[in-house]
Design an enzyme around this catalytic site. Structure first.
Site, PDB file in Angstrom:
ATOM      1  N   CYS A   4       9.853  -3.749 -17.623  1.00 56.39           N
ATOM      2  CA  CYS A   4       8.625  -3.080 -17.230  1.00 56.39           C
ATOM      3  C   CYS A   4       7.672  -4.099 -16.639  1.00 56.39           C
ATOM      4  O   CYS A   4       7.893  -5.303 -16.732  1.00 56.39           O
ATOM      5  CB  CYS A   4       7.972  -2.437 -18.447  1.00 56.39           C
ATOM      6  SG  CYS A   4       9.072  -1.316 -19.296  1.00 56.39           S
ATOM      7  N   ARG A  29       9.302  -3.387  -8.063  1.00 53.09           N
ATOM      8  CA  ARG A  29      10.353  -3.515  -9.066  1.00 53.09           C
ATOM      9  C   ARG A  29      10.896  -2.157  -9.508  1.00 53.09           C
ATOM     10  O   ARG A  29      11.913  -2.092 -10.180  1.00 53.09           O
ATOM     11  CB  ARG A  29       9.789  -4.214 -10.314  1.00 53.09           C
ATOM     12  CG  ARG A  29       9.371  -5.639 -10.093  1.00 53.09           C
ATOM     13  CD  ARG A  29       8.465  -6.077 -11.212  1.00 53.09           C
ATOM     14  NE  ARG A  29       8.999  -5.682 -12.499  1.00 53.09           N
ATOM     15  CZ  ARG A  29       9.678  -6.476 -13.305  1.00 53.09           C
ATOM     16  NH1 ARG A  29       9.872  -7.715 -12.977  1.00 53.09           N
ATOM     17  NH2 ARG A  29      10.148  -6.043 -14.449  1.00 53.09           N
ATOM     18  N   TRP A  78       9.912   1.178 -16.777  1.00 51.35           N
ATOM     19  CA  TRP A  78      11.238   1.405 -16.217  1.00 51.35           C
ATOM     20  C   TRP A  78      12.105   1.625 -17.433  1.00 51.35           C
ATOM     21  O   TRP A  78      12.544   0.676 -18.077  1.00 51.35           O
ATOM     22  CB  TRP A  78      11.648   0.179 -15.414  1.00 51.35           C
ATOM     23  CG  TRP A  78      12.612   0.486 -14.346  1.00 51.35           C
ATOM     24  CD1 TRP A  78      12.340   1.035 -13.129  1.00 51.35           C
ATOM     25  CD2 TRP A  78      14.014   0.262 -14.390  1.00 51.35           C
ATOM     26  NE1 TRP A  78      13.491   1.165 -12.418  1.00 51.35           N
ATOM     27  CE2 TRP A  78      14.529   0.702 -13.160  1.00 51.35           C
ATOM     28  CE3 TRP A  78      14.890  -0.257 -15.321  1.00 51.35           C
ATOM     29  CZ2 TRP A  78      15.877   0.630 -12.855  1.00 51.35           C
ATOM     30  CZ3 TRP A  78      16.226  -0.326 -15.009  1.00 51.35           C
ATOM     31  CH2 TRP A  78      16.711   0.122 -13.789  1.00 51.35           C
ATOM     32  N   ASN A 104       6.782  -5.390 -22.458  1.00 56.06           N
ATOM     33  CA  ASN A 104       7.978  -5.544 -21.645  1.00 56.06           C
ATOM     34  C   ASN A 104       8.996  -6.258 -22.510  1.00 56.06           C
ATOM     35  O   ASN A 104       8.699  -7.325 -23.046  1.00 56.06           O
ATOM     36  CB  ASN A 104       7.639  -6.379 -20.397  1.00 56.06           C
ATOM     37  CG  ASN A 104       8.853  -6.650 -19.537  1.00 56.06           C
ATOM     38  OD1 ASN A 104       9.824  -5.908 -19.571  1.00 56.06           O
ATOM     39  ND2 ASN A 104       8.797  -7.726 -18.780  1.00 56.06           N
ATOM     40  N   GLY A 105      10.175  -5.673 -22.703  1.00 54.86           N
ATOM     41  CA  GLY A 105      11.185  -6.302 -23.547  1.00 54.86           C
ATOM     42  C   GLY A 105      11.877  -5.249 -24.394  1.00 54.86           C
ATOM     43  O   GLY A 105      11.718  -4.052 -24.162  1.00 54.86           O
ATOM     44  N   GLU A 480      35.781  -6.578  -4.227  1.00 52.84           N
ATOM     45  CA  GLU A 480      34.315  -6.650  -4.291  1.00 52.84           C
ATOM     46  C   GLU A 480      33.810  -7.828  -3.436  1.00 52.84           C
ATOM     47  O   GLU A 480      32.826  -7.697  -2.711  1.00 52.84           O
ATOM     48  CB  GLU A 480      33.870  -6.776  -5.757  1.00 52.84           C
ATOM     49  CG  GLU A 480      32.480  -7.330  -6.025  1.00 52.84           C
ATOM     50  CD  GLU A 480      31.335  -6.443  -5.566  1.00 52.84           C
ATOM     51  OE1 GLU A 480      31.581  -5.359  -5.035  1.00 52.84           O
ATOM     52  OE2 GLU A 480      30.177  -6.882  -5.715  1.00 52.84           O
ATOM     53  N   LYS A 484      31.270  -7.313  -0.327  1.00 50.52           N
ATOM     54  CA  LYS A 484      29.966  -7.968  -0.285  1.00 50.52           C
ATOM     55  C   LYS A 484      29.827  -8.780   0.994  1.00 50.52           C
ATOM     56  O   LYS A 484      28.801  -8.749   1.654  1.00 50.52           O
ATOM     57  CB  LYS A 484      29.823  -8.873  -1.519  1.00 50.52           C
ATOM     58  CG  LYS A 484      28.451  -8.992  -2.031  1.00 50.52           C
ATOM     59  CD  LYS A 484      28.044  -8.018  -3.095  1.00 50.52           C
ATOM     60  CE  LYS A 484      28.293  -6.573  -2.778  1.00 50.52           C
ATOM     61  NZ  LYS A 484      28.076  -5.706  -3.920  1.00 50.52           N
ATOM     62  N   GLU A 487      29.436  -6.396   4.068  1.00 49.40           N
ATOM     63  CA  GLU A 487      28.227  -5.572   4.179  1.00 49.40           C
ATOM     64  C   GLU A 487      26.981  -6.379   4.501  1.00 49.40           C
ATOM     65  O   GLU A 487      26.089  -5.890   5.176  1.00 49.40           O
ATOM     66  CB  GLU A 487      28.034  -4.687   2.942  1.00 49.40           C
ATOM     67  CG  GLU A 487      27.237  -5.274   1.825  1.00 49.40           C
ATOM     68  CD  GLU A 487      27.038  -4.319   0.655  1.00 49.40           C
ATOM     69  OE1 GLU A 487      26.368  -3.298   0.832  1.00 49.40           O
ATOM     70  OE2 GLU A 487      27.522  -4.620  -0.446  1.00 49.40           O
ATOM     71  N   HIS A 503      53.642  -7.487   3.163  1.00 49.37           N
ATOM     72  CA  HIS A 503      54.137  -6.179   3.584  1.00 49.37           C
ATOM     73  C   HIS A 503      53.385  -5.654   4.810  1.00 49.37           C
ATOM     74  O   HIS A 503      53.294  -4.450   5.009  1.00 49.37           O
ATOM     75  CB  HIS A 503      54.044  -5.186   2.420  1.00 49.37           C
ATOM     76  CG  HIS A 503      54.869  -5.599   1.241  1.00 49.37           C
ATOM     77  ND1 HIS A 503      56.240  -5.594   1.257  1.00 49.37           N
ATOM     78  CD2 HIS A 503      54.520  -6.109   0.034  1.00 49.37           C
ATOM     79  CE1 HIS A 503      56.700  -6.041   0.107  1.00 49.37           C
ATOM     80  NE2 HIS A 503      55.662  -6.365  -0.657  1.00 49.37           N
ATOM     81  N   LYS A 602      20.029   2.040  -0.394  1.00 44.40           N
ATOM     82  CA  LYS A 602      20.287   1.661  -1.780  1.00 44.40           C
ATOM     83  C   LYS A 602      20.936   2.794  -2.565  1.00 44.40           C
ATOM     84  O   LYS A 602      21.843   2.573  -3.336  1.00 44.40           O
ATOM     85  CB  LYS A 602      18.991   1.193  -2.453  1.00 44.40           C
ATOM     86  CG  LYS A 602      19.187   0.640  -3.864  1.00 44.40           C
ATOM     87  CD  LYS A 602      19.916  -0.693  -3.867  1.00 44.40           C
ATOM     88  CE  LYS A 602      20.222  -1.193  -5.252  1.00 44.40           C
ATOM     89  NZ  LYS A 602      21.271  -2.228  -5.240  1.00 44.40           N
TER      90      LYS A 602
END
Ligand code: F6R
Length: 607
Positions: A4, A29, A78, A104-105, A480, A484, A487, A503, A602
């Site tokens: 947060c 954020r 959040w 926050n935590g 992956e 990455k 993109e 092959h 996103k």
């Protein structure tokens, strides 16, 4: 609550616009609800507003004349614990409404603290945070009789209350009638912005930069009493001095924590994403995910989340010996696959909003399957569809390319595999010990291998085609790595099972098609070495990602990115950290717009 934003103001000006302005600076954020509290020291009045509105909307709807005062605190939430709602938004208050806390935590032992407090206190939210004002209130009442008063009493009460908390926190406490704010931190960042006859407190530097560039970084265990013309800081009940630093950043730099891009910042947050995800589910006796799975598992996902799910197949099948089927959501949705109701279907989705994945989960529900969401966003659409939800706790991810969320997804899968496994206690403890080492291993990749990775990335940036190969649990890691790279750097990259190149793709191998091979000390190491020799024989340059101490590999490849050793099944974590950095530095060398690659968004909310 984790992840947060918190802010505070004490001074001579009206607090409301400053608090809202500071919150606006950390909006990037992400948040799902917010709240503010303003205190008028002249007449002792306290005004509070909590809601699901945006900060912009609050600026419109909160009239300054009704929220008058020069002490204020604010919070953007959040959610990780309790749904986004007005009752769960901060500040949280004690029973009398005199002690207000923004936090926050994560308070790990809030359940047991709450049970103890329920005798005297009425709780109004589902949050872990709310135990803090109640604890302070109870402690104050108890020690008031000791004859102390005023600031000393408050400090003693807060110091003692914080000593009961397990977990992480950055908090700001506002107390009715007190002419300052009290701030404290443990394992969550907190800064004080130093002004002229006014001071600011915030979880993030950008929140205060508009007002001042003089900043004190509070240290682990610090408690600070912040007034308009003085800042007192103590640690372990002893007064300490902290330096005031001049921040040379613009607000935009500061949002990225001084990193050039969110993606780089988020890769640097990968160790923390591992810590937070583990912290959420490790208990004193093992692992608790809060649901019972049925016998067979199927996972549905898209993109990077699909690769995390594919790793999940190797991981869960190895640890728990349960069959796992993995499907691309967009394919499953139009397939004739019939599912039995003996399945648990898991949707892996960082955003919780990917249309294809949501549709796949709904389809699974129609078959009567038990459904589980693994997501980063509390209250996101997937959580409303699934029977059960497991949060990955990566924190807000701003860069379009998934990085720390992928790492946190992998951690969640290890936890899931172990949770489902019927293995001896001793083996479980061994796994958990090794999981707890992962943040440190991820940090070692970032600290020790970054320079080599940058060199290799600059080299790869000169090519138009790159292969990534792996075997076993590192095959999805290769996929992956390729995704990455393509993109964000726009280099055409293909991830392939190392044994499959012969092959067909061998036809493409020349000295202009470098191959990145991902290895670990596992049962397919020798096989992969054999594949690398075949590749070298076709003139293709080979870069290996291999563990520290593997001296053999150097004989066969052109360059090696070293990662610290761990159990082979856990190697996707250090290996992926290395590949995220590799993609980042290659894109940087090519001058790409890293945080917002062309044509991408996103969250992909269309089918
Ligand atoms: C790649 C990336 C995407 C997402 C995919 C699924 O870096 O971020 O491939 O992984 O769009 O998104 P979520 O996980 O939100 O369902």
């Amino acid at each position: 609550m984790a992840m947060c934003g918190i802010v505070g103001y004490v001074g001579e000006r009206e607090a409301l616009p400053i608090v809202l302005g500071s919150l606006q600076r950390i909006e990037y954020r992400g948040y799902d609800s917010c709240g503010i509290l303003v205190q008028d020291s002249a007449n002792g009045q306290v005004y509070m507003h909590k809601g699901l509105e945006s900060i912009d909307e609050l600026m419109e709807i909160l009239p300054l004349c009704d929220y008058h005062g020069n002490i204020g605190i604010g919070h953007t939430r959040w959610a990780t614990h309790g749904t986004p709602s007005v009752r769960n938004a901060h500040p949280h208050l004690d029973c009398n409404g005199e002690i207000a806390v923004v936090h926050n935590g994560i308070i790990e032992n809030f359940q047991s603290l709450k049970e103890g407090l329920l005798r005297n206190c009425r709780f109004r939210s589902d949050t872990d945070t709310e135990v803090i004002p109640h604890l302070i209130e109870n402690t104050l009442m108890r020690i008031r009789d000791s004859g102390e008063s005023g600031e000393e009493l408050l400090k003693d009460a807060i110091r003692e209350s914080l000593s009961y908390l397990k977990g992480s926190y950055a908090i700001i406490v506002a107390i009715k009638g007190f002419d300052g704010l009290i701030a404290a931190r443990r394992e969550s960042p907190l800064i004080i912005g130093v002004g002229d006859r006014e001071n600011f407190i915030a979880s993030d530097v950008p929140a205060v930069l508009e007002q001042t560039n003089r900043v004190i970084y509070l240290e682990e265990g610090d408690i600070a009493v912040v007034k308009k013309d003085g800042i007192y800081i103590e640690n372990g009940a002893v007064e300490v001095k902290r330096v005031v630093r001049l921040i040379p950043w613009t607000i935009e730099d500061a949002e990225k924590g001084g990193y050039e891009h969110f993606m780089l910042k988020e890769i640097h947050e990968e160790p923390k994403a591992i810590i937070d995800t583990l912290r959420g589910y490790l208990t004193e006796t093992g692992i608790e995910l809060g649901f019972d799975a049925r016998h067979d598992i199927m996972m549905v996902a898209c993109g990077t989340s699909y690769y995390a799910a594919l790793c999940g197949k190797y991981i869960i099948e190895h640890i728990a010996r349960i069959p796992v089927q993995v499907e691309l959501a967009s394919e499953f949705n139009y397939s004739d696959t019939v599912l039995g109701d003996d399945k648990t279907v898991i949707a892996m989705t960082q955003s919780g909003e990917t249309a294809d994945t949501l549709m796949a989960l709904k389809k699974a529900k129609r078959f009567g399957c038990h459904t589980v969401a693994i997501t980063n966003v509390v209250g996101s659409s997937v959580t409303r569809i699934a029977d059960d939800t497991v949060y990955i706790r990566a924190g807000p991810e701003i860069g379009v390319a998934a990085t720390k969320s992928f790492i946190a997804q992998l951690v969640t899968i290890y936890l899931l595999g172990l949770y489902l496994a019927d293995i001896p206690r001793h083996d479980l403890e061994g796994w958990i010990e090794e999981l707890k080492r992962l943040p440190q291993l991820a940090q070692m990749v970032i600290d020790d291998s970054n320079a080599v990775i940058q060199d290799i990335a600059r080299y790869l940036a000169g090519f138009e085609n790159v292969f990534f190969v792996g075997r076993g649990v590192n095959l999805p890691v290769a996929l992956e790595g390729a995704l990455k790279l393509k993109e964000i750097s726009y280099i055409h990259a293909e991830g392939y099972a190392a044994g499959e190149l012969k092959h067909g793709p061998f036809a493409l191998l020349t000295n202009a098609t470098p191959v990145v091979a991902i290895l670990s000390n596992d049962n397919v190491y020798e096989k992969l070495l054999g594949n690398i020799k075949e590749i070298k024989a076709r003139d293709a340059p080979v870069v290996a990602v291999a563990v520290e101490g593997d001296d053999e590999i150097e004989k066969y490849v052109d360059a090696v990115i070293r990662v610290p050793a761990t159990r082979a099944l856990l190697s996707p974590i250090p290996n992926s950290v290395a590949l995220h950095l590799l993609a980042y530095w290659a894109a940087k060398a090519r001058g790409c717009e890293i945080d917002k690659p062309r044509n991408l968004a996103k969250s992909v909310t269309v089918e």
